[in-house]
Design a protein around this motif. Structure first.
Motif, PDB file in Angstrom:
ATOM      1  N   LEU A  78       4.043  20.394 -12.202  1.00  0.00           N
ATOM      2  CA  LEU A  78       2.944  20.908 -13.033  1.00  0.00           C
ATOM      3  C   LEU A  78       2.760  22.394 -12.796  1.00  0.00           C
ATOM      4  N   GLY A  79       2.607  23.133 -13.892  1.00  0.00           N
ATOM      5  CA  GLY A  79       2.392  24.571 -13.782  1.00  0.00           C
ATOM      6  C   GLY A  79       2.453  25.217 -15.150  1.00  0.00           C
ATOM      7  N   PRO A  80       2.292  26.544 -15.244  1.00  0.00           N
ATOM      8  CA  PRO A  80       2.381  27.224 -16.540  1.00  0.00           C
ATOM      9  C   PRO A  80       3.783  27.084 -17.130  1.00  0.00           C
ATOM     10  N   GLY A  81       3.856  27.017 -18.445  1.00  0.00           N
ATOM     11  CA  GLY A  81       5.158  26.958 -19.117  1.00  0.00           C
ATOM     12  C   GLY A  81       5.490  25.611 -19.717  1.00  0.00           C
ATOM     13  N   MET A  82       4.527  24.676 -19.725  1.00  0.00           N
ATOM     14  CA  MET A  82       4.806  23.348 -20.285  1.00  0.00           C
ATOM     15  C   MET A  82       4.466  23.243 -21.769  1.00  0.00           C
ATOM     16  N   LEU A  83       3.572  24.106 -22.258  1.00  0.00           N
ATOM     17  CA  LEU A  83       3.178  24.001 -23.666  1.00  0.00           C
ATOM     18  C   LEU A  83       4.355  24.323 -24.584  1.00  0.00           C
ATOM     19  N   PHE A 109      15.221  21.460 -14.642  1.00  0.00           N
ATOM     20  CA  PHE A 109      13.892  21.843 -14.134  1.00  0.00           C
ATOM     21  C   PHE A 109      12.959  22.071 -15.324  1.00  0.00           C
ATOM     22  N   PRO A 110      11.730  21.522 -15.275  1.00  0.00           N
ATOM     23  CA  PRO A 110      10.871  21.559 -16.465  1.00  0.00           C
ATOM     24  C   PRO A 110      10.188  22.891 -16.748  1.00  0.00           C
ATOM     25  N   LEU A 111      10.171  23.813 -15.771  1.00  0.00           N
ATOM     26  CA  LEU A 111       9.465  25.081 -15.969  1.00  0.00           C
ATOM     27  C   LEU A 111      10.456  26.242 -15.945  1.00  0.00           C
ATOM     28  N   ASN A 112       9.948  27.413 -16.293  1.00  0.00           N
ATOM     29  CA  ASN A 112      10.771  28.627 -16.291  1.00  0.00           C
ATOM     30  C   ASN A 112      10.479  29.398 -15.006  1.00  0.00           C
ATOM     31  N   LYS A 113      11.483  29.488 -14.126  1.00  0.00           N
ATOM     32  CA  LYS A 113      11.268  30.131 -12.820  1.00  0.00           C
ATOM     33  C   LYS A 113      11.218  31.655 -12.920  1.00  0.00           C
ATOM     34  N   VAL A 187      -0.418  29.284  -1.475  1.00  0.00           N
ATOM     35  CA  VAL A 187      -0.491  28.509  -2.730  1.00  0.00           C
ATOM     36  C   VAL A 187       0.185  29.303  -3.829  1.00  0.00           C
ATOM     37  N   ASP A 188       1.079  28.655  -4.581  1.00  0.00           N
ATOM     38  CA  ASP A 188       1.658  29.288  -5.771  1.00  0.00           C
ATOM     39  C   ASP A 188       1.147  28.562  -7.014  1.00  0.00           C
ATOM     40  N   MET A 189       1.797  28.777  -8.167  1.00  0.00           N
ATOM     41  CA  MET A 189       1.292  28.219  -9.428  1.00  0.00           C
ATOM     42  C   MET A 189       1.790  26.804  -9.713  1.00  0.00           C
ATOM     43  N   VAL A 190       2.670  26.269  -8.842  1.00  0.00           N
ATOM     44  CA  VAL A 190       3.320  24.979  -9.113  1.00  0.00           C
ATOM     45  C   VAL A 190       2.791  23.917  -8.155  1.00  0.00           C
ATOM     46  N   GLN A 191       2.619  22.710  -8.665  1.00  0.00           N
ATOM     47  CA  GLN A 191       2.330  21.576  -7.801  1.00  0.00           C
ATOM     48  C   GLN A 191       2.953  20.317  -8.380  1.00  0.00           C
ATOM     49  N   LYS A 192       3.112  19.307  -7.541  1.00  0.00           N
ATOM     50  CA  LYS A 192       3.714  18.044  -7.969  1.00  0.00           C
ATOM     51  C   LYS A 192       2.695  16.920  -7.813  1.00  0.00           C
ATOM     52  N   TRP A 193       2.868  15.874  -8.643  1.00  0.00           N
ATOM     53  CA  TRP A 193       1.950  14.727  -8.553  1.00  0.00           C
ATOM     54  C   TRP A 193       2.685  13.463  -8.975  1.00  0.00           C
TER      55      TRP A 193
END
Length: 586
Positions: A78-83, A109-113, A187-193
Motif C-alpha cells: 500500500l502506498g501512493p501510485g495505485m490510482l 511490483f505494484p508501485l512505482n519506485k 517510516v516511509d510511504m509504503v506499508q504492507k497488510w
C-alpha cells in the motif's frame, strides 16, 4: 531458518506438502518448478502435512518438488501510485506484464519506485501518534492521500523528526518515530497488510445513515443506499448489471472507485479495461479512471487467484478509508468467488453444504461484507466503504445459496428481472422484490428529513404500495381481459405505469436523463404523487390508456430536458394542464 517443505500430493491447484517446521494458517510459500517459483497459500495444516492452494497453473509439477515458506500471509503493498492502475488478484501490475497472457511465476511490483511525490508534513517533532495516524499528505490524480503510521504498529509513538515539504520517492524515510522503550523507527510511504485480516484502525463504527447519491432514481428514491452501506445486484445474463454498475461507479458521491472483477469471462474483463478509461467523471469533468483501481481475475485463472481478488480489493479500500475518504467498492461477481470457495472445499473433501458450497459459506460472506462500513477515525475524521456486489445466479434462480446467504447480510437488494429487461424497462430492477433496509433506520429518517423533508419516506412507501397494487391489477386484467375489470382498476394500473415509466426507468446513455440530482428526484416524486392523488373521470378503459400514454410521453420529455430549463418548465405546465382537463374534482 525458513520452514521448508516437499511436495507429496497434487490435485489440480491444491498441493500437499510435508514440512520440516512450524507453518501458520494462510501463510505464503513458493514452490520451485524449474526456473519458476509458484506462489501458494496454506489453507489447512494437519500435523506435518500442509495443504496449500497454488495461485498459478500446476502443470508439470511433480512429487518431490521443494517449497519454501515466507513467514507471512498474503499481503498487499500500500502506498501512493495505485490510482488508475490495473492489478490482478495478487496485486501484480498488469500494465507491466509482457504479452497478452500472464506468464507463470511472473510477479510484478505494484508501485512505482522511481516516481517522486510532493510530501506535505502534517505532524511535527514531539507529536504523539499511533497506528494509522496521519504523518503527511501527497496528491495523486487530484486526490489528497495521507501517509500514515504503519497499521500493524502497537502502542503510542513520539515523532522524533519529520522531513520538510518536498519531493520524495516511496522508499525515502519521511519520519522517524520513537517508541515507549526509546527505540527509533524510520517510516516511509509504503506499508504492507495481510488481505484476509480486517483493518481495525478506527475509533468507532456506527450505523451508516448518510444517503449515497447515485443519480439513479430507482436506487436513490425507492431503495436508497448509504455511505458505508452494503448492497448486491443479482440478475441473469443480459439484464443490465454492467450498465448499472457503470452508472453507479460514474455518478456516486465517492472519492475513489475500486472495481473487483473476480472470475468474470475474459471478454467482460476486456470490456472493463477498454470502457472504464473512456468514462468521463461528471463531478470533475476528467477521466473517471483517474480515481479508479481495477482488480481483475478472469474465469480461466486458477480458483485461488479468483478467491484472493475480492480480499485484495477490500484491503485496498480499507487503506483509503483510513485516510478519511469515501470509497465505492464494486465486485463482479461474488458468485464466481463463491464457486472458487466451493472448488477448494471439494478438493479438500470437506462436508458439502447446499449445492456443494462450503458449509460455512454464510459466515465467509458475512465476514467479508462486514469489513465495509462507515467509520470514525481517531482524529475525528470519517471514512466509508460502500460495497455493492453483483451475483450471477444460474438460470436467474434467486433461491440459490449465494443469493440467499448474501441477502442475510447485505442491507440493499436490487433484483434485476429478465421480464423487465425483455420489455426494455431499464434499469431492470424489480421495484417490488427489491428493498433497502436503511430506509427503516431512525438515523436515516432523521438525516433524510433534514436533506429533503419529513414526508419523504411516507411518499416513497406510497409509491411502492401503488406499484404493488398495479401489479396485482395487471394480473387480473391478464386473466379477465380489459372488459372484465372496472374502469377504476384501469386508472390504478396506469397510475402505477406512470410511476414505472417516469421514476423507475432511466436512460443511462442520455447526457441529462443518466444522472438525476436529488432535488430533481424530489420534484418528480411530488408531481407523480399529486397526479396519483387526483380523481379522474373516464367512461371507458380505452380513454384511460390513451390519456395516460399522453401523460407518460410528456413526463418522459421532461426527464430528457435540462433541469429548470424553459423546455422542462413547459413540459411541467403541459402535464398540469392535462391533469386539470380530466380531474373529477375540477
Amino acid at each position: 531458518m525458513a520452514t521448508k517443505g516437499t511436495v507429496n500430493g497434487i490435485i489440480a491447484n491444491m498441493v500437499t506438502l510435508v514440512v520440516d517446521g512450524a507453518v501458520a494458517q494462510n501463510e505464503i510459500c513458493y514452490i520451485s518448478l524449474g526456473n519458476d517459483r509458484l506462489m501458494a497459500e496454506v489453507i489447512k495444516v494437519v500435523g506435518k502435512n500442509v495443504y496449500v492452494q497454488v495461485f498459478e497453473s500446476t502443470r508439470g509439477l511433480k512429487v518431490g518438488a521443494q517449497a519454501e515458506f515466507t513467514g507471512h500471509m498474503l499481503e498487499v503493498t500500500l502506498g501512493p501510485g495505485m490510482l488508475s492502475r490495473n492489478y490482478d488478484g495478487l496485486q501484480n501490475d498488469l500494465d507491466k506484464m509482457d504479452g497478452v497472457f500472464l506468464k507463470r511465476g511472473q510477479y510484478t511490483f505494484p508501485l512505482n519506485k522511481e516516481a517522486k511525490w510532493h510530501f506535505v508534513p502534517l505532524v511535527q517533532a514531539g507529536d504523539r501518534v499511533q497506528a494509522a495516524a496521519w504523518l503527511g499528505q501527497v496528491d495523486e490524480n487530484f486526490q489528497p492521500l495521507k501517509i500514515m503510521v504503519p497499521f500493524g504498529w502497537q502502542g503510542v509513538y513520539t515523532v522524533k523528526s519529520v522531513v520538510a515539504e518536498g519531493d520524495y520517492t516511496i522508499y525515502d524515510p519521511i519520519a522517524v518515530l520513537t517508541d515507549a522503550q526509546g527505540n527509533d523507527h524510520p517510516v516511509d510511504m509504503v506499508q504492507k497488510w495481510p488481505v484476509k485480516k480486517a483493518m481495525l484502525n478506527y475509533k468507532e463504527k456506527p450505523r451508516p445513515f448518510k444517503l449515497l447519491e447515485t443519480g439513479v432514481r430507482v436506487i436513490d428514491t425507492l431503495n436508497p443506499i448509504v455511505e458505508g452501506g452494503t448492497g448486491f445486484i443479482p440478475g441473469p445474463f443480459g439484464t443490465g448489471k454492467t450498465v448499472l454498475q457503470h452508472a453507479i461507479s460514474k455518478q456516486a458521491e465517492a472519492d475513489i472507485v475500486i472495481i473487483a472483477a473476480c472470475g468474470e469471462r475474459a471478454n467482460e474483463v476486456v470490456e472493463i479495461f477498454t470502457e472504464f478509461p473512456e468514462l468521463v467523471d461528471p463531478h470533475t469533468g476528467r477521466q473517471l479512471m483517474e480515481r479508479t483501481i481495477i482488480i481483475a481475475n478472469t474465469s480461466n485463472m486458477p480458483v485461488a487467484a479468483r478467491e484472493a481478488s475480492v480480499y485484495t480489493a477490500m484491503t485496498i479500500a480499507e487503506y483509503y478509508r483510513a485516510m478519511g475518504l469515501k470509497i465505492l467498492l464494486m465486485a463482479d461477481s461474488t458468485s464466481r468467488w463463491a464457486q472458487a470457495l466451493r472448488e477448494m472445499s471439494n478438493r479438500m473433501e470437506e462436508l458439502p453444504g447446499p449445492d456443494a458450497f462450503p458449509m460455512d459459506l454464510s459466515a465467509i460472506i458475512s465476514n467479508f461484507y462486514g469489513r465495509a462500513g462507515y467509520v470514525q477515525l481517531h482524529n475525528g475524521s470519517t471514512g466509508s466503504i460502500t460495497f455493492i456486489g453483483t451475483v450471477s445466479p444460474a438460470g436467474g434462480n434467486l433461491k440459490e445459496p449465494v443469493t440467499e446467504n448474501t441477502k442475510k447480510v447485505a442491507r440493499c437488494f436490487y433484483a434485476l428481472e429478465q421480464e423487465r429487461a425483455d420489455k426494455k424497462r431499464y434499469p431492470a430492477v424489480n421495484p417490488i422484490d427489491s428493498y433497502s433496509k436503511y430506509i427503516e433506520y431512525p438515523e436515516f429518517e432523521k438525516y433524510i428529513a433534514g436533506v429533503i423533508n419529513d414526508e419523504w419516506i411516507g411518499k416513497v412507501n406510497e409509491l411502492k404500495t401503488r406499484l404493488q397494487r398495479g401489479k396485482e391489477i395487471a394480473e387480473q386484467i391478464n386473466i379477465l381481459g380489459d372488459d372484465g375489470v372496472p374502469v377504476d382498476y384501469h386508472v390504478i394500473f396506469w397510475k402505477s405505469e406512470l410511476i414505472d415509466f417516469v421514476i423507475l426507468q432511466q436512460d443511462a446513455f442520455d447526457d441529462i436523463d443518466a444522472v438525476t440530482p436529488l432535488k430533481r428526484q424530489e420534484e418528480s416524486v411530488n408531481l407523480i404523487i399529486d397526479i396519483c392523488h387526483t380523481e379522474f373521470r373516464f367512461d371507458h378503459f380505452n380513454e384511460v390508456m390513451d390519456y395516460f400514454k399522453t401523460m407518460i410521453n410528456l413526463c418522459k420529455q421532461m426527464n430528457y430536458a435540462a433541469y429548470e430549463s424553459e423546455e422542462y418548465r413547459d413540459c411541467q405546465q403541459q402535464v398540469r394542464a392535462l391533469v386539470a382537463e380530466r380531474a373529477a374534482n375540477v
